[in-house]
Scaffold this active site. Structure first.
Site, PDB file in Angstrom:
ATOM      1  N   HIS A  89      -6.524  -7.250  -0.687  1.00  0.00           N
ATOM      2  CA  HIS A  89      -5.729  -5.982  -0.602  1.00  0.00           C
ATOM      3  C   HIS A  89      -4.634  -6.367   0.457  1.00  0.00           C
ATOM      4  O   HIS A  89      -3.616  -6.050   0.638  1.00  0.00           O
ATOM      5  CB  HIS A  89      -6.473  -4.844  -0.101  1.00  0.00           C
ATOM      6  CG  HIS A  89      -5.408  -3.649  -0.112  1.00  0.00           C
ATOM      7  ND1 HIS A  89      -4.624  -3.095  -1.207  1.00  0.00           N
ATOM      8  CD2 HIS A  89      -5.085  -2.883   0.876  1.00  0.00           C
ATOM      9  CE1 HIS A  89      -3.683  -2.051  -0.604  1.00  0.00           C
ATOM     10  NE2 HIS A  89      -4.229  -2.012   0.519  1.00  0.00           N
TER      11      HIS A  89
ATOM     12  N   ASP B 164       0.728  -0.944  -0.014  1.00  0.00           N
ATOM     13  CA  ASP B 164       0.039   0.004   0.027  1.00  0.00           C
ATOM     14  C   ASP B 164       0.863   1.188  -0.128  1.00  0.00           C
ATOM     15  O   ASP B 164       1.839   1.104  -0.751  1.00  0.00           O
ATOM     16  CB  ASP B 164      -1.065   0.039   1.095  1.00  0.00           C
ATOM     17  CG  ASP B 164      -2.053   1.085   1.317  1.00  0.00           C
ATOM     18  OD1 ASP B 164      -3.094   0.787   0.287  1.00  0.00           O
ATOM     19  OD2 ASP B 164      -1.946   1.912   1.727  1.00  0.00           O
TER      20      ASP B 164
ATOM     21  N   TYR C 250      -2.903  11.189   1.678  1.00  0.00           N
ATOM     22  CA  TYR C 250      -3.833  11.382   0.550  1.00  0.00           C
ATOM     23  C   TYR C 250      -3.659  12.865   0.136  1.00  0.00           C
ATOM     24  O   TYR C 250      -3.664  12.897  -1.023  1.00  0.00           O
ATOM     25  CB  TYR C 250      -5.100  10.744   0.866  1.00  0.00           C
ATOM     26  CG  TYR C 250      -5.102   9.421   1.248  1.00  0.00           C
ATOM     27  CD1 TYR C 250      -5.172   8.604   0.111  1.00  0.00           C
ATOM     28  CD2 TYR C 250      -4.715   9.031   2.372  1.00  0.00           C
ATOM     29  CE1 TYR C 250      -5.432   6.991   0.529  1.00  0.00           C
ATOM     30  CE2 TYR C 250      -4.856   7.465   2.844  1.00  0.00           C
ATOM     31  CZ  TYR C 250      -5.061   6.888   1.757  1.00  0.00           C
ATOM     32  OH  TYR C 250      -5.098   5.395   1.900  1.00  0.00           O
TER      33      TYR C 250
END
Length: 293
Positions: free
Chosen positions: A271, A106, A215
């Site tokens: 994931h 990730d 982000y």
């Protein structure tokens, strides 16, 4: 039980190191050449807990909490991938190591790429799991709205100032559980306690704000990636996506930035590679990093 006292079948020591403006928490196990494992959002070092034991039989395994996450300190700025990679480089050198084997998942995978691109003589081999690098169109396409909400909507949502924090705070358990359930091949890979480990870490003072900064820094990190890609990596790289999540997009992304890439799709995996297929991850890293030794 906290994220530092998980039941483990091998000796893990927990430490902190002062690196620049950070107090970095890291777990360490084993002996031998160093392997550094980098986690993503919304996790901590514990994302690798089911992998550390196998690797520690041959290597010194170093598993930090990234800037702002887990038990590492949470400054206001510095969440672009280049800066976070420099944090990890500072930790590595403070421990007396120079050249490492490196793996990331990730956002930890994006940081691992930035590390290898900035410190090209400092990485033997690089392994990337379940991440598409920002800046090359693949991630950006995956963020485009699709029917049924089957797109990476959170990448854009979490980059918006203020509103995500206001809506998620106090509801971290609801929000995070959605991701662990919906981005897994088999949600039963997570027990309630597994999820609680990460929820507790995200409710530490400053953790939610800091996690969202990754982000908010998306386009800065994307620009850094495109600059690094002008000089492709020449070290061996492996890149794997989960069948039920990013699939072959992970390798497609890494093919754009490195010359020697292998990998593909992990079957029966979403994931969360460390919880869903730890035996695959540990086996692959032992084989890949061990080649030629």
């Amino acid at each position: 039980m906290t994220e530092k006292t998980l039941p483990v079948a091998f000796p893990v020591q927990h430490h902190t190191a002062r690196v620049g403006d950070l107090r970095i928490h890291y777990a360490r196990a084993g002996s031998g050449e160093p392997i550094v494992l980098l986690h993503g959002w919304p996790q901590s070092w514990a994302a690798w807990r089911n992998v550390i034991g196998a690797l520690s039989q041959k290597y010194t395994v170093i598993v930090p909490d990234l800037r702002g996450l887990g038990s590492t300190s949470k400054p206001d700025t510095g969440y672009d991938v280049n800066t976070v990679a420099r944090d990890i480089r500072g930790l590595v050198t403070s421990l007396g190591f120079d050249k490492i084997y490196l793996a990331g998942h990730d956002w930890g995978a994006a940081v691992a790429y930035a590390y290898a691109a900035q410190f090209r003589e400092g990485v033997h081999k690089l392994s990337i799991f379940e991440m598409v690098l920002p800046g090359f169109g693949i991630m950006e396409e995956a963020m485009t709205p699709q029917q049924g909400g089957n797109f990476l909507w959170h990448m854009a949502f979490q980059s918006v100032p203020d509103i995500p924090y206001a809506l998620i705070q106090g509801r971290e358990d609801i929000y995070m559980r959605w991701f662990f359930e919906h981005y897994a091949y088999d949600p039963s890979a997570f027990s309630a306690e597994d999820v609680a480990i990460y929820v507790r870490a995200m409710t530490h003072v400053g953790s939610l704000r800091a996690g969202l900064e990754y982000y908010k820094s998306y386009f800065e990190s994307a620009a850094q990636n495109t600059e690094h890609a002008k000089q492709p990596l020449t070290i061996p790289v492996s890149a794997w996506g989960g069948e039920a999540c990013l699939g072959d997009a992970t390798k497609a992304s890494i093919d754009l930035v490195a010359n020697d890439v292998r990998g593909g799709v992990i079957e029966r995996c979403g994931h969360w590679i460390g919880e869903e297929r730890p035996e695959f991850v540990a086996g692959h890293l032992l084989e890949f990093f061990g080649e030629g030794q």
